[in-house]
Scaffold this motif. Structure first.
Motif, PDB file in Angstrom:
ATOM      1  N   TRP A 121      54.077 -29.154  34.018  1.00 20.05           N
ATOM      2  CA  TRP A 121      53.082 -28.715  33.039  1.00 20.05           C
ATOM      3  C   TRP A 121      51.698 -28.736  33.675  1.00 20.05           C
ATOM      4  O   TRP A 121      51.318 -29.703  34.341  1.00 20.05           O
ATOM      5  CB  TRP A 121      53.094 -29.624  31.815  1.00 20.05           C
ATOM      6  CG  TRP A 121      54.358 -29.555  31.014  1.00 20.05           C
ATOM      7  CD1 TRP A 121      55.560 -30.131  31.328  1.00 20.05           C
ATOM      8  CD2 TRP A 121      54.554 -28.874  29.778  1.00 20.05           C
ATOM      9  NE1 TRP A 121      56.486 -29.850  30.355  1.00 20.05           N
ATOM     10  CE2 TRP A 121      55.902 -29.081  29.392  1.00 20.05           C
ATOM     11  CE3 TRP A 121      53.726 -28.106  28.954  1.00 20.05           C
ATOM     12  CZ2 TRP A 121      56.427 -28.550  28.225  1.00 20.05           C
ATOM     13  CZ3 TRP A 121      54.249 -27.581  27.783  1.00 20.05           C
ATOM     14  CH2 TRP A 121      55.583 -27.803  27.435  1.00 20.05           C
ATOM     15  N   ARG A 122      50.938 -27.668  33.427  1.00 20.98           N
ATOM     16  CA  ARG A 122      49.605 -27.546  34.027  1.00 20.98           C
ATOM     17  C   ARG A 122      48.635 -26.922  33.036  1.00 20.98           C
ATOM     18  O   ARG A 122      48.957 -25.926  32.377  1.00 20.98           O
ATOM     19  CB  ARG A 122      49.677 -26.710  35.302  1.00 20.98           C
ATOM     20  CG  ARG A 122      48.374 -26.604  36.067  1.00 20.98           C
ATOM     21  CD  ARG A 122      48.607 -26.048  37.464  1.00 20.98           C
ATOM     22  NE  ARG A 122      48.982 -24.639  37.453  1.00 20.98           N
ATOM     23  CZ  ARG A 122      49.330 -23.964  38.547  1.00 20.98           C
ATOM     24  NH1 ARG A 122      49.373 -24.576  39.722  1.00 20.98           N
ATOM     25  NH2 ARG A 122      49.641 -22.687  38.463  1.00 20.98           N
ATOM     26  N   LEU A 123      47.445 -27.489  32.941  1.00 23.12           N
ATOM     27  CA  LEU A 123      46.383 -26.984  32.067  1.00 23.12           C
ATOM     28  C   LEU A 123      45.287 -26.375  32.930  1.00 23.12           C
ATOM     29  O   LEU A 123      44.891 -26.957  33.943  1.00 23.12           O
ATOM     30  CB  LEU A 123      45.815 -28.125  31.222  1.00 23.12           C
ATOM     31  CG  LEU A 123      44.900 -27.753  30.051  1.00 23.12           C
ATOM     32  CD1 LEU A 123      45.685 -26.982  28.989  1.00 23.12           C
ATOM     33  CD2 LEU A 123      44.287 -29.017  29.447  1.00 23.12           C
ATOM     34  N   ARG A 124      44.805 -25.181  32.499  1.00 17.87           N
ATOM     35  CA  ARG A 124      43.804 -24.477  33.292  1.00 17.87           C
ATOM     36  C   ARG A 124      42.625 -24.032  32.417  1.00 17.87           C
ATOM     37  O   ARG A 124      42.584 -22.912  31.927  1.00 17.87           O
ATOM     38  CB  ARG A 124      44.440 -23.275  33.984  1.00 17.87           C
ATOM     39  CG  ARG A 124      45.481 -23.644  35.016  1.00 17.87           C
ATOM     40  CD  ARG A 124      46.255 -22.440  35.535  1.00 17.87           C
ATOM     41  NE  ARG A 124      45.396 -21.399  36.097  1.00 17.87           N
ATOM     42  CZ  ARG A 124      45.860 -20.294  36.677  1.00 17.87           C
ATOM     43  NH1 ARG A 124      47.175 -20.093  36.775  1.00 17.87           N
ATOM     44  NH2 ARG A 124      45.025 -19.399  37.156  1.00 17.87           N
ATOM     45  N   PRO A 125      41.623 -24.901  32.215  1.00 14.87           N
ATOM     46  CA  PRO A 125      40.410 -24.468  31.509  1.00 14.87           C
ATOM     47  C   PRO A 125      39.541 -23.603  32.417  1.00 14.87           C
ATOM     48  O   PRO A 125      39.427 -23.859  33.624  1.00 14.87           O
ATOM     49  CB  PRO A 125      39.722 -25.796  31.159  1.00 14.87           C
ATOM     50  CG  PRO A 125      40.234 -26.769  32.169  1.00 14.87           C
ATOM     51  CD  PRO A 125      41.617 -26.328  32.536  1.00 14.87           C
ATOM     52  N   TYR A 126      38.920 -22.585  31.806  1.00 11.21           N
ATOM     53  CA  TYR A 126      38.148 -21.604  32.577  1.00 11.21           C
ATOM     54  C   TYR A 126      36.924 -21.205  31.760  1.00 11.21           C
ATOM     55  O   TYR A 126      37.007 -21.007  30.537  1.00 11.21           O
ATOM     56  CB  TYR A 126      39.040 -20.393  32.838  1.00 11.21           C
ATOM     57  CG  TYR A 126      38.355 -19.157  33.378  1.00 11.21           C
ATOM     58  CD1 TYR A 126      38.215 -18.958  34.746  1.00 11.21           C
ATOM     59  CD2 TYR A 126      37.877 -18.167  32.524  1.00 11.21           C
ATOM     60  CE1 TYR A 126      37.622 -17.807  35.247  1.00 11.21           C
ATOM     61  CE2 TYR A 126      37.278 -17.016  33.018  1.00 11.21           C
ATOM     62  CZ  TYR A 126      37.154 -16.840  34.383  1.00 11.21           C
ATOM     63  OH  TYR A 126      36.560 -15.709  34.867  1.00 11.21           O
ATOM     64  N   VAL A 127      35.788 -21.093  32.435  1.00 14.94           N
ATOM     65  CA  VAL A 127      34.570 -20.640  31.766  1.00 14.94           C
ATOM     66  C   VAL A 127      33.818 -19.718  32.706  1.00 14.94           C
ATOM     67  O   VAL A 127      33.853 -19.886  33.932  1.00 14.94           O
ATOM     68  CB  VAL A 127      33.682 -21.839  31.347  1.00 14.94           C
ATOM     69  CG1 VAL A 127      33.180 -22.619  32.551  1.00 14.94           C
ATOM     70  CG2 VAL A 127      32.533 -21.383  30.457  1.00 14.94           C
TER      71      VAL A 127
END
Length: 209
Positions: A121-127
């Motif tokens: 499982w991997r989380l990828r926040p991006y802005v």
């Protein structure tokens, strides 16, 4: 320079093409193909094909579900096949400071590698921030973190695995086609060893129908 120190840096080139199709009723489909080339890995090392279906409940938010097919290579030899199930939320123009517009994305991925199991499982926040330069030309600055939420046979350390910081120029080529080109620096965190740095020239075409 010692060989170990030299190996931490890699010169790369990434080319991407995306087709977005409005399906009506707030639904849309997207297919993105990314080709990644590496100096250290002897040319093409990754083909990432992302097929997604989204729903746009309002002007700012889009909800997406999709699948990623991801064969990987090293010096021309196939090494592994990775599959991902992807869920994400995009929020467009959630903040404006003067002429600068901010958008973001939160992506959750479950990853499997053939012969190595999963899910990882991997989380990828991006802005990103879009700054008008001249006419319809924009400077886009972005940050993305890769946060590993568990460990597996191939995802061995939890927490932030890498981050990508990029600076590109974006412009429309026509009413339906746009282009982005620029530089991306990918910083890989290595526990107990030297970190990795990928210096990437990027170009991406996007078609909207």
């Amino acid at each position: 320079m010692p060989a170990a120190a030299a190996a931490r840096d890699d010169a790369q080139g990434w080319a991407a093409a995306t087709v977005n199709v409005d399906l009506g009723g707030g639904f849309r489909a997207s297919n993105e193909t990314v080709l990644r080339f590496s100096d250290n890995r002897g040319g093409l090392y990754e083909v990432e094909d992302n097929l997604m279906v989204g729903y746009k409940p309002n002007k700012q938010v889009t909800l997406w579900l999709g699948y990623t097919h991801n064969p990987q290579y090293d010096h021309g030899d196939f090494t592994r096949m990775e599959h991902r199930f992807r869920q994400q939320v995009n929020v467009d123009n959630f903040l404006q400071l003067g002429s600068v517009k901010f958008s973001g994305r939160l992506r959750l991925e479950e990853r499997w590698r053939e012969g190595q199991g999963g899910p990882a499982w991997r989380l990828r926040p991006y802005v990103k921030a879009a700054v008008p330069v001249k006419g319809k030309l924009n400077l886009v600055v972005s940050h993305e973190s890769f946060i590993d939420l568990n460990t597996s046979a191939f995802q061995r350390v939890g927490g932030e695995e890498r981050m990508r910081n990029s600076m590109v120029l974006s412009a429309p080529l026509s009413k339906k086609l746009s282009i982005e080109a620029g530089y991306l620096m990918q910083h890989g965190f290595v526990r107990g060893g030297p970190d990795n740095h990928d210096h990437v020239l990027t170009v991406a075409l996007t078609a909207n129908f």
